[in-house]
Design a protein around this motif. Structure first.
Motif, PDB file in Angstrom:
ATOM      1  N   LYS A 146       0.846  -1.254   0.090  1.00 28.00           N
ATOM      2  CA  LYS A 146       0.159   0.033  -0.192  1.00 28.00           C
ATOM      3  C   LYS A 146       0.895   1.363  -0.122  1.00 28.00           C
ATOM      4  O   LYS A 146       0.465   2.350  -0.505  1.00 28.00           O
ATOM      5  N   THR A 147       1.981   1.285   0.612  1.00 28.74           N
ATOM      6  CA  THR A 147       2.889   2.453   0.698  1.00 28.74           C
ATOM      7  C   THR A 147       3.394   2.568  -0.545  1.00 28.74           C
ATOM      8  O   THR A 147       3.568   3.899  -1.157  1.00 28.74           O
ATOM      9  N   ALA A 148       3.915   1.580  -1.300  1.00 33.53           N
ATOM     10  CA  ALA A 148       4.359   1.704  -2.911  1.00 33.53           C
ATOM     11  C   ALA A 148       3.201   2.294  -3.644  1.00 33.53           C
ATOM     12  O   ALA A 148       3.755   3.291  -4.431  1.00 33.53           O
ATOM     13  N   GLN A 149       2.134   1.942  -3.506  1.00 30.84           N
ATOM     14  CA  GLN A 149       1.030   2.365  -4.449  1.00 30.84           C
ATOM     15  C   GLN A 149       0.914   3.788  -3.887  1.00 30.84           C
ATOM     16  O   GLN A 149       0.514   4.611  -4.996  1.00 30.84           O
ATOM     17  N   ALA A 150       0.526   4.023  -2.691  1.00 28.07           N
ATOM     18  CA  ALA A 150       0.590   5.659  -2.221  1.00 28.07           C
ATOM     19  C   ALA A 150       1.765   6.707  -3.009  1.00 28.07           C
ATOM     20  O   ALA A 150       1.273   7.846  -3.305  1.00 28.07           O
ATOM     21  N   TYR A 151       2.985   5.990  -2.739  1.00 27.28           N
ATOM     22  CA  TYR A 151       4.128   6.829  -3.351  1.00 27.28           C
ATOM     23  C   TYR A 151       3.788   6.971  -4.752  1.00 27.28           C
ATOM     24  O   TYR A 151       4.001   8.064  -5.386  1.00 27.28           O
ATOM     25  N   TYR A 152       3.390   6.246  -5.621  1.00 27.70           N
ATOM     26  CA  TYR A 152       3.325   6.212  -7.059  1.00 27.70           C
ATOM     27  C   TYR A 152       2.021   6.990  -7.344  1.00 27.70           C
ATOM     28  O   TYR A 152       2.247   7.881  -8.410  1.00 27.70           O
ATOM     29  N   ALA A 153       1.022   6.968  -6.672  1.00 23.65           N
ATOM     30  CA  ALA A 153      -0.353   7.967  -6.788  1.00 23.65           C
ATOM     31  C   ALA A 153       0.255   9.278  -6.584  1.00 23.65           C
ATOM     32  O   ALA A 153      -0.127  10.088  -7.247  1.00 23.65           O
ATOM     33  N   ALA A 154       0.764   9.404  -5.685  1.00 22.17           N
ATOM     34  CA  ALA A 154       1.344  10.928  -5.185  1.00 22.17           C
ATOM     35  C   ALA A 154       2.070  11.609  -6.221  1.00 22.17           C
ATOM     36  O   ALA A 154       2.015  12.620  -6.415  1.00 22.17           O
ATOM     37  N   LYS A 155       3.047  10.644  -7.046  1.00 17.92           N
ATOM     38  CA  LYS A 155       3.753  11.291  -7.919  1.00 17.92           C
ATOM     39  C   LYS A 155       3.072  11.471  -8.921  1.00 17.92           C
ATOM     40  O   LYS A 155       3.049  12.907  -9.632  1.00 17.92           O
ATOM     41  N   LEU A 156       1.710  10.812  -9.459  1.00 16.72           N
ATOM     42  CA  LEU A 156       0.997  11.307 -10.245  1.00 16.72           C
ATOM     43  C   LEU A 156       0.005  12.515 -10.075  1.00 16.72           C
ATOM     44  O   LEU A 156      -0.225  13.464 -10.912  1.00 16.72           O
ATOM     45  N   PHE A 157      -0.381  12.696  -8.798  1.00 19.66           N
ATOM     46  CA  PHE A 157      -0.954  13.774  -8.393  1.00 19.66           C
ATOM     47  C   PHE A 157       0.020  15.051  -8.402  1.00 19.66           C
ATOM     48  O   PHE A 157      -0.636  16.095  -8.781  1.00 19.66           O
ATOM     49  N   MET A 158       0.974  14.745  -8.392  1.00 23.24           N
ATOM     50  CA  MET A 158       1.974  15.947  -8.432  1.00 23.24           C
ATOM     51  C   MET A 158       2.380  16.573  -9.693  1.00 23.24           C
ATOM     52  O   MET A 158       2.332  17.555 -10.178  1.00 23.24           O
ATOM     53  N   ASP A 159       2.224  15.469 -10.801  1.00 26.51           N
ATOM     54  CA  ASP A 159       2.413  15.620 -12.236  1.00 26.51           C
ATOM     55  C   ASP A 159       1.241  16.572 -12.652  1.00 26.51           C
ATOM     56  O   ASP A 159       1.604  17.680 -13.212  1.00 26.51           O
ATOM     57  N   ILE A 160      -0.102  16.540 -12.167  1.00 30.18           N
ATOM     58  CA  ILE A 160      -1.046  17.360 -12.562  1.00 30.18           C
ATOM     59  C   ILE A 160      -1.043  18.746 -12.320  1.00 30.18           C
ATOM     60  O   ILE A 160      -1.460  19.607 -12.972  1.00 30.18           O
ATOM     61  N   CYS A 161      -0.213  18.908 -11.156  1.00 24.81           N
ATOM     62  CA  CYS A 161      -0.027  20.349 -10.593  1.00 24.81           C
ATOM     63  C   CYS A 161       0.808  21.370 -11.601  1.00 24.81           C
ATOM     64  O   CYS A 161       0.592  22.382 -11.605  1.00 24.81           O
ATOM     65  N   SER A 162       1.585  20.605 -12.563  1.00 26.38           N
ATOM     66  CA  SER A 162       2.086  21.262 -13.381  1.00 26.38           C
ATOM     67  C   SER A 162       1.407  22.070 -14.678  1.00 26.38           C
ATOM     68  O   SER A 162       1.444  22.961 -15.407  1.00 26.38           O
ATOM     69  N   HIS A 163       0.154  21.438 -14.707  1.00 28.26           N
ATOM     70  CA  HIS A 163      -1.084  22.255 -15.569  1.00 28.26           C
ATOM     71  C   HIS A 163      -1.041  23.630 -15.163  1.00 28.26           C
ATOM     72  O   HIS A 163      -1.166  24.501 -16.083  1.00 28.26           O
ATOM     73  N   PHE A 164      -0.852  24.269 -13.861  1.00 26.92           N
ATOM     74  CA  PHE A 164      -1.033  25.392 -13.321  1.00 26.92           C
ATOM     75  C   PHE A 164       0.331  26.326 -13.859  1.00 26.92           C
ATOM     76  O   PHE A 164       0.235  27.282 -13.498  1.00 26.92           O
ATOM     77  N   GLY A 165       1.382  25.603 -14.285  1.00 27.62           N
ATOM     78  CA  GLY A 165       2.502  26.230 -14.673  1.00 27.62           C
ATOM     79  C   GLY A 165       3.756  26.050 -13.651  1.00 27.62           C
ATOM     80  O   GLY A 165       3.353  25.660 -12.588  1.00 27.62           O
ATOM     81  N   GLU A 166       4.971  25.739 -14.207  1.00 27.89           N
ATOM     82  CA  GLU A 166       6.049  25.124 -13.332  1.00 27.89           C
ATOM     83  C   GLU A 166       6.513  26.334 -12.299  1.00 27.89           C
ATOM     84  O   GLU A 166       6.879  26.030 -11.267  1.00 27.89           O
ATOM     85  N   GLU A 167       6.261  27.575 -12.730  1.00 29.45           N
ATOM     86  CA  GLU A 167       6.328  28.749 -11.618  1.00 29.45           C
ATOM     87  C   GLU A 167       5.415  28.812 -10.430  1.00 29.45           C
ATOM     88  O   GLU A 167       5.703  29.187  -9.343  1.00 29.45           O
TER      89      GLU A 167
END
Length: 276
Positions: free
Chosen positions: A102-123
């Protein structure tokens, strides 16, 4: 064709997260997961117009109930908070020597959720955001590898910072991601106290189809302190934000009941009542 499969597979993890978020009424995060997948697919050389059209149609359908604030800054902050809540939950278990599948899955999901934040701009991203994503993938890979080899995952070096050393320049590439875990295993971000609005009107909530309840318990929400002595509540003027947030907490309570997490359900309902 092979090109079609490669294009579709690159978007699937984000579309899976979107479905999981919709299932627990995290409509804002679900919306941006799909939007990020659309943007990613539009940039692909082997773009799949059929798939992209389906995503666009779903975005148009979801937009009225997505909970968009109208402020890119506020939506960005919400998505970042959600991603980091998932990451920190995994990081705490990992550093405590309690890492699991479950921890490995959560780390992987967190990375994907962090990816979507780049929609708002890297800055708009916090410092070391990229390093935190790399770290999440690295720990997901390390934990998954240990489990496959039949040994207990070793905790990462604890240098006093969430996400490991900021001095680390690179991490080994991860293996294929672990089997997906329903996002209901991830705690929702804390809902801030609503600001007063002049005209109280309750917004009808969309019908959400029933989902197969996962077996993973929902992380309990922090207990709220009573704000008044027991007795009949005084009349309170409701605001748009209060009604909306109370509805959201009530939905979390329903989800907790489906998981037999009665204590969590009671706590969510207590928070909803406190807003009213």
């Amino acid at each position: 064709s092979r090109r079609h499969i490669m294009s579709a597979s690159a978007l699937v993890p984000y579309l899976q997260r979107a479905e999981e978020m919709s299932a627990i009424s995290e409509n804002l995060v679900a919306y941006y997961c799909r939007l990020y997948a659309l943007e990613k697919g539009m940039r692909a050389e082997d773009r799949d117009d059929g798939l992209l059209g389906a995503i666009m149609s779903q975005l148009e359908k979801d937009k009225p109930t997505a909970g968009l604030s109208g402020s890119s800054e506020e939506d960005s902050r919400y998505c970042q908070t959600f991603a980091m809540k998932i990451f920190k939950s995994a990081d705490r278990a990992d550093k405590a020597g309690k890492a699991s599948k479950k921890t490995a899955q959560a780390y992987y999901a967190a990375k994907l959720f962090m990816d979507i934040c780049s929609h708002f701009g890297e800055e708009t991203l916090p410092d070391k955001w990229g390093e935190t994503k790399k770290y999440a993938l690295w720990r997901s890979a390390e934990i998954t590898k240990a489990i496959k080899e039949g040994r207990a995952p070793e905790p990462p070096p604890n240098d006093g910072e969430e996400g490991g050393s900021a001095e680390r320049e690179s991490f080994p590439p991860p293996p294929p991601p672990p089997a997906d875990v329903p996002a209901t295993a991830f705690p929702p971000p804390t809902i801030a106290a609503p600001a007063p609005a002049p005209q109280p009107t309750a917004t009808p909530q969309p019908h959400i189809p029933p989902q197969q309840p996962p077996s993973t318990p929902v992380t309990p929400a922090p207990p709220m302190q009573p704000t008044r002595a027991p007795g009949p509540p005084p009349p309170v003027q409701l605001t748009n934000n209060a009604v909306r947030d109370a509805h959201k907490l009530a939905r979390y309570a329903v989800g907790s009941i489906g998981l037999d997490a009665i204590d969590d359900a009671v706590e969510y309902l207590r928070q909803a009542i406190a807003l009213l």
